[in-house]
Design an enzyme around this catalytic site. Structure first.
Site, PDB file in Angstrom:
ATOM      1  N   HIS A 257       1.961  -3.544  -6.816  1.00  0.00           N
ATOM      2  CA  HIS A 257       2.945  -4.661  -6.279  1.00  0.00           C
ATOM      3  C   HIS A 257       3.438  -3.416  -5.287  1.00  0.00           C
ATOM      4  CE1 HIS A 257       6.293  -7.353  -5.640  1.00  0.00           C
ATOM      5  NE2 HIS A 257       5.465  -8.234  -6.934  1.00  0.00           N
ATOM      6  N   ARG A 273      10.049 -10.771  -0.634  1.00  0.00           N
ATOM      7  CA  ARG A 273       9.918 -11.206   1.188  1.00  0.00           C
ATOM      8  C   ARG A 273       8.997 -12.816   1.599  1.00  0.00           C
ATOM      9  NH1 ARG A 273       5.225  -8.924  -0.148  1.00  0.00           N
ATOM     10  NH2 ARG A 273       5.240  -8.557  -2.946  1.00  0.00           N
TER      11      ARG A 273
END
Lengths: 606, 216, 248
Positions: A257, A273
């Site tokens: 990740h 994000r």
């Protein structure tokens, strides 16, 4: 020794395990879930950002449908997934999420009218329509064409798991928590249940079940740095592999990740994000648009992680005592947004980093996060090789993720697969009876008791914690994001030595009751075997696909490697036996460009 | 499909009513105690004022009827609140261990409530008995009592016990029934300390004044 | 110069013959950013591998690692040693059955709590797989989520003197949970039905308002206000139950 009979034994009580259990219980079958921890502490609870389902309610998800979700998923998998499964998944996700809503998950809803949002660093405006008001809304996630990740702030997994467990309580699903399955009881053809150690008392029990489900989650803890909970040590995969007849699929497909925090490796959600957060380097400059002009920070996880690694290799990482890292910037989203939609992130930053994310940058780097591989099943969740054995969730290789899972697709998988596999299990329980073979049960119980006795009385060997640390370091050093022949060779060689150590341990405690040293000692050799499946599978797969990136074979090779690795481990071998099967029988979308990642492709026709 | 898990349903009405009554009685006693403190403080304005007020209470039978009624409320309040007080040694030990371990002010405050309650139960009863069996109330009789050394000591002990108990009492009631919201809790607690301090001070001054009332 | 920390840890393994309850000391040099998750694992790996404690997510999300740290129930994973003095006393969370050392059985306790509360959505409506979801105001969803954040760590029970005295008292976690269902428009239970569950001395009327729960909750749940809210609501319901003319 106690013997417990039940219709369905679920090994694991996270979202997938409980969802299957509920389906069986609703069909009138007695169901017991085993769990290392209380059900509500399962690692499902740590999923933050969202669950993907193509509802298309919010304006930025307008026009979304299962077809688009399916396409995103296949592209995300780098064409490594089983397309038939991905299709079933995408089609059923909207239904599954609505059922979770019916059961009580407080999904965030569409609020009509104008509002601001961020994409990259840029502030934009959107207007939600009045007729969708109050329907389940969604946020943006990586690798998707539409806003599709439905969420409850950033505690989506928590809210879903608590709801799921409440329904399990309602339907009388029993949870035997603090128990660990040590082995499956089987005759080479049919699974009869499991031998289980109680982690409260150390007592050994046999569970005899007509159907058995492995839903024990991932095995990230074979890596030293992982976002996974400490319980994610691959117990379910180990007992399946140990049967010798059940294969583990695509074990080399390990997801990193992009945003594990430094230090402590705790995850902060992709929602950061998705909601407009950016990645910055040592010069506080955004670099993702340079590598990925189209998707920037919202390319798929494998791509973003690789780009981050690449960027740090250029010397543009931020130096720290814990190694290089990059920055995640969510300051511009504003305190109000962070407090409402990114609460966990806010808490994690404050409690573990001592910073306020509305004012400071968050130190992040790619960190082991998810196991795409696992117990290989068919599209109904039935495990290859043993009748009466099923698997679902991260533990399984149902295979909708292929070589890279999209963010938000894991929560969705748990409830969709749970629902569908649950139906299949209920059907199986209606049709299939089983003759209980007491000799088989007693034999397995005796075998496990002997393992415990031998370990407790062993007078020579290494300490379990040291051996485990060695295994973890090997994976960190040689089986990371970028892989190559030399490193992988070394990894396999070293892991084989570690396996010998793991099979010859010595406890320094007396191993009484629920002694944690004994628990680790019992599962350690299995963990090393999983590590070997990962390393050996990665060594043999001489191409790059999704999260499996080989420096020495940078192209995706659809000509030779559009296949799934199946790792078997028959007793007495030093390495797994690898077999391969076609990645997908049904081809709705032929292999092509993903639209991000910029990977070279050797096409099947060449 | 619903209601599959069997569990015994307890009759809640009794618990709820007891709690409601406990609240109302507690509240009544808080109001009474503060008024009582103001009444006896009227001695500061002179024995005539004190006597006039006492006379007023007498004339409208507030003392004769209200007094015994108050005694009843006082005892009922004690018995209701006593449901919460641990009387077995084992329970006391548990609470004591947990209170000491926790170092938590509001939990300590409860210990204060329990300990002061014990004093008030005995001393309050004596006080009520002495006053009600010797009606009417006059500044003279009160002063005569206080000017004996024993009763001065008695009241010097009872006064802070009562005020701490009453202060903690209304603070707790406010918390339990949501009159004091979490945002106002610290403010309320500060107010409680000030008000308790004020009434203790007022009581001390009142006692001092009684020392100087010339008994005829 | 790094501090030398002394950990005084409660030890007792009920499964081991000859084990008796007591405190044992371990020493560890403090490193930068050291938290109790790292510290306890270091102690286990290097000093005593039989030491029992619970960690799971180690990110303050799952609630596994609640224990009493220098007199206060807290999540160990979120506790940095820098916040503590050199002497750190660790005790298992009171109010729960001891598994061993710092490990307690919260799972069984909370399962039983959820069974007693019947903490699931009660509705007669069947799920219609073809229909869109039922509309809900986003603000209502956020209010439910606010209460849904409880992680069942048990700190509120460990910090509750009432729960220590009375093992059948359901505690703040339960009242918060029932408040969550009262808030949820999908749950069709009436106040009378809720009253049967929590309008008792095991429920809201057993609460003495000590607020240990509110002050230790690692998720900062609004327990004080929720307890008062449930008490008022149930108090009103009690009056309705006995006074036929009293409505609303």
């Amino acid at each position: 020794m106690r013997i417990i009979y039940t219709d369905l034994l679920c090994i694991g009580a996270g979202l997938a395990g409980e969802r299957v259990a509920i389906e069986a219980a609703r069909a009138g079958f007695e169901t017991i879930c085993l769990s290392l921890v209380p059900a509500r502490r399962s690692h499902s609870s740590a999923a933050q950002g969202g669950m993907q389902a193509a509802l298309g309610n919010c304006i930025k998800g307008d026009g979304d449908c299962p077809d688009v979700h399916f396409q995103d998923t296949v592209k995300g998998s780098d064409w490594g997934c089983d397309q038939e499964v991905a299709r079933i998944f995408a089609d059923n996700a909207p239904l599954a999420i609505r059922q979770m809503d019916h059961w009580g998950v407080p999904w965030n809803r569409v609020v009509p009218g104008r509002s601001c949002y961020y994409k990259g660093g840029e502030k934009l405006e959107k207007e939600e329509s009045e007729d969708k008001s109050g329907l389940i809304t969604a946020r943006d996630f990586g690798g998707t064409a539409k806003w599709r990740a439905c969420y409850c702030s950033d505690g989506t997994g928590h809210a879903m798991l608590y709801t799921m467990d409440s329904v399990a309580v309602q339907h009388g699903v029993q949870v035997h928590d603090r128990t660990e399955a040590l082995s499956l009881i089987h005759d080479g053809e049919r699974c009869h249940g499991a031998v289980v150690r109680c982690l409260k008392t150390g007592e050994l029990r046999a569970y005899i079940s007509r159907a058995t489900l492995i839903a024990s989650g991932g095995f990230g803890r074979i890596y030293r740095a992982s976002t996974n909970a400490v319980i994610n040590e691959g117990g379910g995969q180990i007992i399946a592999l140990d049967t010798g007849v059940v294969p583990l699929g695509n074990m080399e497909a390990v997801q990193f990740h992009p945003t594990g925090i430094v230090p402590t490796d705790i995850l902060v959600t992709e929602g950061c994000r998705g909601d407009g957060g950016t990645l910055l380097d040592a010069n506080l400059e955004r670099f993702m648009p340079h590598y990925e002009p189209e998707k920037a920070e919202l390319a798929s996880r494998d791509v973003v992680s690789r780009r981050m690694q690449e960027h740090m290799a250029k010397g543009l990482g931020v130096k720290s005592p814990y190694g290089d890292h990059l920055w995640l910037d969510i300051r511009h989203l504003g305190r109000e947004h962070i407090a409402a939609k990114l609460r966990e992130v806010n808490e994690i930053c404050k409690n573990f980093l001592g910073i306020d994310p509305a004012e400071s940058l968050i130190p992040v780097r790619p960190t082991q996060h998810y196991s795409m591989g696992g117990v290989r099943t068919d599209k109904d969740g039935a495990v290859y090789g043993l009748k009466g054995l099923f698997s679902a969730g991260e533990a399984a290789c149902w295979d909708m993720h292929g070589f890279n899972r999209l963010g938000g697709n894991s929560l969705a998988e748990t409830v969709v697969a749970g629902m569908l596999v649950g139906r299949r299990v209920a059907g199986f329980l209606q049709e299939e009876d089983m003759k209980v073979d007491t000799a088989l049960v007693r034999g397995e119980l005796k075998k496990q008791q002997e393992r415990i006795d031998i370990l407790r009385s062993s007078t020579s060997g290494e300490a379990p914690f040291e051996v485990r640390n060695r295994m973890q370091d090997i994976l960190m050093d040689y089986v990371g994001i970028f892989r190559n022949e030399k490193d992988l060779h070394l990894a396999v060689e070293k892991l084989q030595q570690v396996l010998l150590s793991a099979e010859n341990l010595k406890l320094s405690s007396r191993g009484a009751g629920a002694c944690p040293e004994l628990s680790l000692g019992l599962r350690l050799s299995g963990m090393v075997r999983l590590a070997l499946c990962v390393a050996f599978g990665a060594l043999e797969r001489r191409e790059s696909r999704g999260s499996h990136a080989r420096d020495d074979y940078p192209a995706r090779n659809d000509r030779d490697w559009l296949v799934r690795t199946l790792a078997f481990w028959p007793g007495g071998r030093a390495l797994p036996r690898l077999e391969y099967e076609p990645a997908t029988k049904v081809v709705e979308i032929p292999p092509g460009e993903r639209g991000y990642g910029g990977c070279e492709v050797i096409s099947a026709e060449s | 499909m619903q209601y599959q898990v069997a569990f015994p349903t307890a009759s809640g009405s009794r618990a709820a009513l007891l709690d409601l009554v406990q609240m109302l009685l507690g509240l009544a006693l808080v109001v009474f105690m503060y008024l009582h403190a103001l009444f006896v403080a009227s001695i500061l304005l002179g024995p005539q004022v004190f006597n006039a007020l006492a006379d007023f209470f007498e004339r409208y039978y507030l003392a004769q009827v209200g007094g015994p009624l108050l005694a009843l409320v006082f005892l009922t309040h004690f018995f209701m609140a006593a449901r919460r007080i641990p009387f077995s040694q084992q329970d006391q030990k548990k609470v004591w261990t947990s209170t000491r371990m926790l170092a938590h002010r509001d939990t300590w405050l409860w210990t204060v409530q329990v300990v002061t309650a014990m004093f008030i139960l005995i001393m309050g009863a004596i006080h009520i008995w002495v006053v009600l069996t010797d009606l009417p109330i006059t500044a003279d009789k009160s002063a005569a009592r206080i000017q004996t050394g024993f009763w001065l000591g008695f009241y010097l002990l009872l006064l802070p016990m009562v005020e701490m108990h009453v202060g903690a009492g209304w603070y707790r009631l406010g918390i339990k029934w949501g009159v004091i919201k979490s945002s106002a809790r610290n403010k309320a607690k500060r107010a409680e300390y000030y008000i308790t301090g004020f009434f203790i001070l007022l009581g001390l001054i009142t006692l001092a004044r009684f020392m100087f009332v010339s008994v005829s | 110069m790094n501090r030398k920390l002394t950990f005084s840890i409660f030890r007792y393994n009920p499964q081991e013959t000859g084990s008796s309850p007591g405190m044992r000391e371990f020493r560890l040099e403090e490193t930068e950013n050291l938290n109790l998750f790292v510290a306890l694992n270091l102690i286990r790996e290097t000093q005593d591998p039989s030491l029992q404690f619970d960690f799971c997510c180690r990110a303050g999300i799952c609630g596994a690692c609640a224990m009493v740290i220098n007199g206060r129930p807290r999540l160990a994973c979120r506790t940095k040693t820098a916040e503590l003095p050199e002497k750190i006393v660790l005790m298992p969370l009171p109010g729960f059955r001891l598994v061993g050392d710092l490990s307690v059985d919260t799972g069984a306790w909370f399962r039983s709590m959820n069974e007693r509360l019947r903490s699931w959505i009660h509705t007669d409506e069947n799920f219609d797989p073809d229909a869109p979801e039922v509309v809900m105001d986003n603000q209502v969803a956020e209010e439910i989520y606010e209460l849904d954040r409880c992680i069942e760590c048990g700190c509120c029970i460990g910090a509750c003197a009432t729960a220590q005295m009375r093992s059948d008292f359901m505690g703040a976690a339960a009242m918060n949970r029932i408040a969550r269902f009262m808030l949820d428009p999908r749950d069709k239970r009436t106040n009378r039905e809720f009253f049967e569950i929590v309008g008792t001395d095991q429920g809201i009327f057993g609460c003495m308002g000590l607020l240990g729960c509110h002050d230790v909750c690692p998720k900062n749940l609004p327990l004080q206000d929720q307890l008062a809210h449930v008490r008022r609501k149930m108090g009103r319901q009690a009056l309705k139950n006995i006074l036929p003319w009293y409505k609303n």
